[in-house]
Design an enzyme around this catalytic site. Structure first.
Site, PDB file in Angstrom:
ATOM      1  N   HIS A 145       1.688   4.777   5.016  1.00 20.98           N
ATOM      2  CA  HIS A 145       2.599   3.653   4.807  1.00 20.98           C
ATOM      3  C   HIS A 145       4.034   4.101   4.541  1.00 20.98           C
ATOM      4  O   HIS A 145       4.363   5.275   4.612  1.00 20.98           O
ATOM      5  CB  HIS A 145       2.048   2.752   3.717  1.00 20.98           C
ATOM      6  CG  HIS A 145       0.815   2.014   4.158  1.00 20.98           C
ATOM      7  ND1 HIS A 145       0.855   0.848   4.883  1.00 20.98           N
ATOM      8  CD2 HIS A 145      -0.494   2.318   4.022  1.00 20.98           C
ATOM      9  CE1 HIS A 145      -0.372   0.447   5.157  1.00 20.98           C
ATOM     10  NE2 HIS A 145      -1.220   1.326   4.647  1.00 20.98           N
TER      11      HIS A 145
ATOM     12  N   SER B  75       0.837  -1.194   0.000  1.00 16.89           N
ATOM     13  CA  SER B  75       0.000   0.000   0.000  1.00 16.89           C
ATOM     14  C   SER B  75       0.872   1.245   0.000  1.00 16.89           C
ATOM     15  O   SER B  75       1.904   1.284   0.663  1.00 16.89           O
ATOM     16  CB  SER B  75      -0.912   0.031   1.229  1.00 16.89           C
ATOM     17  OG  SER B  75      -1.620   1.258   1.300  1.00 16.89           O
TER      18      SER B  75
END
Length: 434
Positions: free
Chosen positions: A218, A213
């Site tokens: 992230h 992701s």
């Protein structure tokens, strides 16, 4: 100097001026986010340059990003998507493709997964008519074990799909060996663990497929975005088809007849010579991402090692600073792993004289952002109460996570001053109950 160069120089100047306006950290006033993107002038310029060139769909940057990402994570193929959730959907859906023949997953087949996690690891199983088999996790690492997975295998089990918990790898080499011995597929949800290693190998390269992701929380970001990676060229072709409307053609956008027989196919019940660009071999989606996102990804990818080092350092500083703290179970890395941590997770012990709500409210009052360990026990959520699933043994630790676990941030935007403030705040909270 041409106009484009002038604009980009002004963008660089604007970024530098914006950075100078950033206020210094003030304990209790400056928010400490649990996660977030760390962006610099190169990122801003990459986005603006893509915008100036009007690269508004998937194109040259998307293809380059896929190649470099695959090389960085030591896999053969990468397919850029509009989110990590879409990546998980594509990875699991690819295993149901008729092109796999008898090896395909069919409705009612079982897929082993972890109960304590995020729904996007489980939802593709349900959405494809398959049955999740929930296994429990271990407190401390927050991953399941090979033994728990082995005990969950039944006559209809066909695959395993599990995420590395908050960047901490599970025993993925042993799980891959177990999967191979039972002729099961393994999908690694690597969304929280880019740059983590297990037994010296990067996570994301052990399974048949893996996912990443690029949401701002992230390890690197493209704004929205994700990716499916694999060494299996058959699965890679299926993923590409499913991502791109289900079409059979593999021409890049704007290209035609790369196979040199565009009007020479006969597939399905279509007439011979039907345009291959409009033949569909899967019931697919449009889950592509565009060049502006890829341009940002290319810029961010150059810093993936730097970001991982910062995450490890922030986690280490918190772990050392909180060592010996009563009533809290501190996290631990899986043996033989080197996690690129997503967060620093804490679980209250059973004898704690306070609840999770008490400590979370205390930290939030000091502008220290907290998050739960995602959904806790997914089997207890309303979304799954009327869905078919199987529970292997019990989910006692997943229930503890639901009731007593939370985490704080370690992302690269957190400074040493911030980690020290988090440590001091938790110790001060404990003193209130001593």
């Amino acid at each position: 100097m041409d106009t484009k160069t002038q604009i980009l120089e002004l963008v660089r100047k604007y970024d530098q001026e914006s950075s100078q306006r950033t206020s210094p950290f003030q304990p209790g006033i400056t928010p400490i986010l649990p996660s977030g993107a760390v962006l610099n002038e190169d990122d801003r310029m990459a986005l603006v340059e893509a915008a100036l060139e009007m690269r508004i769909a998937a194109g040259v940057s998307a293809r380059r990003f896929e190649r470099l990402l695959a090389r960085t994570l030591n896999t053969r193929k990468a397919h850029f998507t509009n989110s990590g959730s879409s990546a998980n959907l594509l990875a699991l859906a690819s295993l149901t493709s008729p092109q796999l023949g008898d090896a395909r997953l069919r409705p009612g087949d079982e897929v082993i997964t972890v109960a304590a996690g995020f729904p996007t690891t489980v939802n593709p199983i349900v959405q494809n008519g398959l049955t999740p088999v929930f296994v429990d996790i271990e407190l401390g690492t927050y991953n399941t074990t090979v033994e728990r997975i082995a005990a969950a295998i039944g006559p209809r089990t066909r695959a395993i799909m599990i995420a590395h918990a908050l960047g901490n790898p599970y025993q993925v080499q042993e799980v891959a060996e177990l999967a191979a011995s039972h002729d099961l597929y393994l999908v690694e949800d690597n969304c929280d663990a880019v740059g983590s290693t297990y037994k010296g190998r990067l996570t994301g390269g052990f399974g048949d497929l893996s996912t990443v992701s690029f949401y701002p929380a992230h390890h690197i970001t493209t704004g929205e975005g994700g990716c499916v990676l694999t060494d299996n060229l058959v699965l890679a072709r299926i993923v590409e088809s499913l991502r791109d409307w289900g079409r059979d053609c593999w021409c890049e956008p704007g290209e035609s007849d790369t196979c040199h027989k565009r009007f020479s196919y006969q597939l399905g019940n279509l007439p011979y010579g039907y345009d291959h660009k409009y033949i569909f071999s899967h019931v697919g989606y449009n889950l592509k991402a565009g060049d502006m996102q890829a341009a940002l990804g290319l810029s961010q990818l150059t810093r993936v090692m730097e970001f991982g080092a910062a995450r490890r350092e922030n986690w280490r500083r918190l772990r050392e600073g909180l060592d010996g703290l009563p009533w809290f179970l501190l996290p631990s890395a899986t043996p033989d792993s080197d996690p690129s941590w997503f967060g620093f997770v804490l679980t209250l012990t059973e004898d704690a004289p306070f609840g999770r709500k008490d400590v979370v409210e205390f930290l939030e009052s000091r502008k220290i952002g907290t998050r739960l360990l995602f959904a806790g026990n997914l089997a207890r959520h309303p979304a799954y109460l009327d869905r078919p699933y199987r529970i292997s043994e019990d989910l006692a630790n997943s229930d503890i996570v639901t009731d007593r676990t939370f985490w704080v941030g370690v992302y690269p935007g957190i400074t040493q001053e911030m980690t020290d403030y988090m440590t001091e705040s938790l110790r001060e909270f404990v003193r209130l109950y001593r």
